[in-house]
Write a protein that holds these residues in place. Structure first.
Motif, mmCIF file in Angstrom:
data_model
loop_
_atom_site.group_PDB
_atom_site.id
_atom_site.type_symbol
_atom_site.label_atom_id
_atom_site.label_comp_id
_atom_site.label_asym_id
_atom_site.label_seq_id
_atom_site.Cartn_x
_atom_site.Cartn_y
_atom_site.Cartn_z
ATOM 1 N N PHE A 61 2.855 3.108 -7.548
ATOM 2 C CA PHE A 61 1.842 3.507 -8.511
ATOM 3 C C PHE A 61 0.732 2.466 -8.559
ATOM 4 O O PHE A 61 0.836 1.379 -7.983
ATOM 5 N N LEU A 88 9.360 3.818 -6.547
ATOM 6 C CA LEU A 88 8.184 4.393 -7.189
ATOM 7 C C LEU A 88 6.973 3.547 -6.824
ATOM 8 O O LEU A 88 7.007 2.318 -6.940
ATOM 9 N N ALA A 117 8.890 0.265 -13.575
ATOM 10 C CA ALA A 117 7.430 0.324 -13.501
ATOM 11 C C ALA A 117 6.815 -0.339 -14.729
ATOM 12 O O ALA A 117 5.838 -1.105 -14.629
ATOM 13 N N THR A 176 4.793 -1.443 -5.956
ATOM 14 C CA THR A 176 5.954 -0.694 -5.492
ATOM 15 C C THR A 176 7.167 -1.255 -6.210
ATOM 16 O O THR A 176 7.408 -2.463 -6.160
ATOM 17 N N VAL A 177 7.939 -0.390 -6.871
ATOM 18 C CA VAL A 177 9.123 -0.866 -7.575
ATOM 19 C C VAL A 177 10.350 -0.107 -7.112
ATOM 20 O O VAL A 177 10.292 1.081 -6.774
ATOM 21 N N ILE A 214 0.464 7.745 -10.478
ATOM 22 C CA ILE A 214 1.672 7.820 -9.647
ATOM 23 C C ILE A 214 1.262 8.242 -8.243
ATOM 24 O O ILE A 214 0.674 9.308 -8.047
ATOM 25 N N ILE A 274 10.311 -5.707 -7.477
ATOM 26 C CA ILE A 274 8.900 -5.439 -7.754
ATOM 27 C C ILE A 274 8.060 -6.077 -6.650
ATOM 28 O O ILE A 274 8.104 -7.289 -6.453
ATOM 29 N N VAL A 280 7.205 7.813 -17.197
ATOM 30 C CA VAL A 280 6.460 6.556 -17.138
ATOM 31 C C VAL A 280 5.777 6.268 -18.470
ATOM 32 O O VAL A 280 5.793 5.121 -18.963
ATOM 33 N N TYR A 326 6.947 8.370 -4.263
ATOM 34 C CA TYR A 326 8.285 8.067 -4.764
ATOM 35 C C TYR A 326 9.347 8.460 -3.747
ATOM 36 O O TYR A 326 9.113 9.255 -2.831
ATOM 37 N N ILE A 348 -2.179 4.687 -15.579
ATOM 38 C CA ILE A 348 -1.265 4.593 -14.434
ATOM 39 C C ILE A 348 -1.416 5.831 -13.568
ATOM 40 O O ILE A 348 -1.411 6.959 -14.075
#
Length: 213
Positions: free
Chosen positions: A109, A107, A160, A130-131, A87, A188, A64, A90, A85
């Motif tokens: 975050f 992922l 992200a 959330t991606v 995390i 996203i 990241v 995941y 960031i």
């Protein structure tokens, strides 16, 4: 027969996937006077979702931070801002999972921005995102059949960083710019969607079990 058809459909869609991969070698339009200062990603045993491969805290932090540096390091404003960031969770989709489910790689975050000059937070509450992987235009398809664990992790980190950049553009007044209204991006989503992902996995597993009886 149903499973065989589903598998063929998944493979066909994966073969047709394009890429949500923009060119990071070009200079971006400025976001106010943003210049990247500290870029810190922290993973403290994030929640691993259903049907997921493993990844270490160090792997997530490195991936990241690199993705954010590659993207936000292109800006050449005259005021430093810091990006923090966290995390949170995941999924790195497993290969061989029944095609009825086709688990997503995801992922989750949170991100907080700081102004260097004042040492103040620009958003009081962390922004949760959330991606999914930027693998194709059909984000609900899993990538376990076509990508390695490392490729999935890199793709999620890449997206992200895109999500963070989009958040900055939508809130460009934080950086002395003009906020933008961006088109929706299906890869996203706002908020922490792990509960939804787990519920979908449980429902799909039940469907698969019923179909094989």
């Amino acid at each position: 027969m149903i499973r065989r058809i589903a598998v063929l459909a998944v493979l066909t869609f994966l073969a047709a996937c394009g890429g949500i991969r923009d060119d990071l070698t070009t200079a971006p339009d400025p976001i106010g006077n943003f210049l990247l200062g500290h870029n810190i990603a922290v993973a403290v045993d994030p929640q691993k979702g259903p049907f997921s491969r493993d990844a270490t805290n160090d792997e997530w932090e490195a991936a990241v931070e690199q993705a954010v540096a590659d993207r936000l390091g292109r800006y050449d404003g005259d005021a430093y801002y810091h990006v923090a960031i966290g995390i949170q969770g995941y999924v790195l989709a497993l290969p061989g999972i029944p095609a009825v489910y086709a688990p997503k790689s995801v992922l989750i975050f949170e991100v907080t921005f700081f102004e260097d000059a004042t040492q103040q937070k620009l958003n009081e509450e962390p922004i949760q995102l959330t991606v999914f992987e930027p693998c194709c235009s059909i984000p609900f398809l899993g990538s376990g059949l076509s990508k390695s664990r490392e490729e999935q992790l890199e793709g999620l980190a890449f997206n992200a960083a895109r999500a963070i950049e989009r958040t900055m553009r939508e809130n460009a007044d934080w950086f002395g710019g003009t906020p933008e209204v961006l088109e929706e991006d299906a890869t996203i989503l706002s908020g922490n969607r792990m509960a939804e992902i787990q519920a979908e996995a449980e429902a799909s597993a039940a469907t698969e079990g019923a179909a094989t009886q």
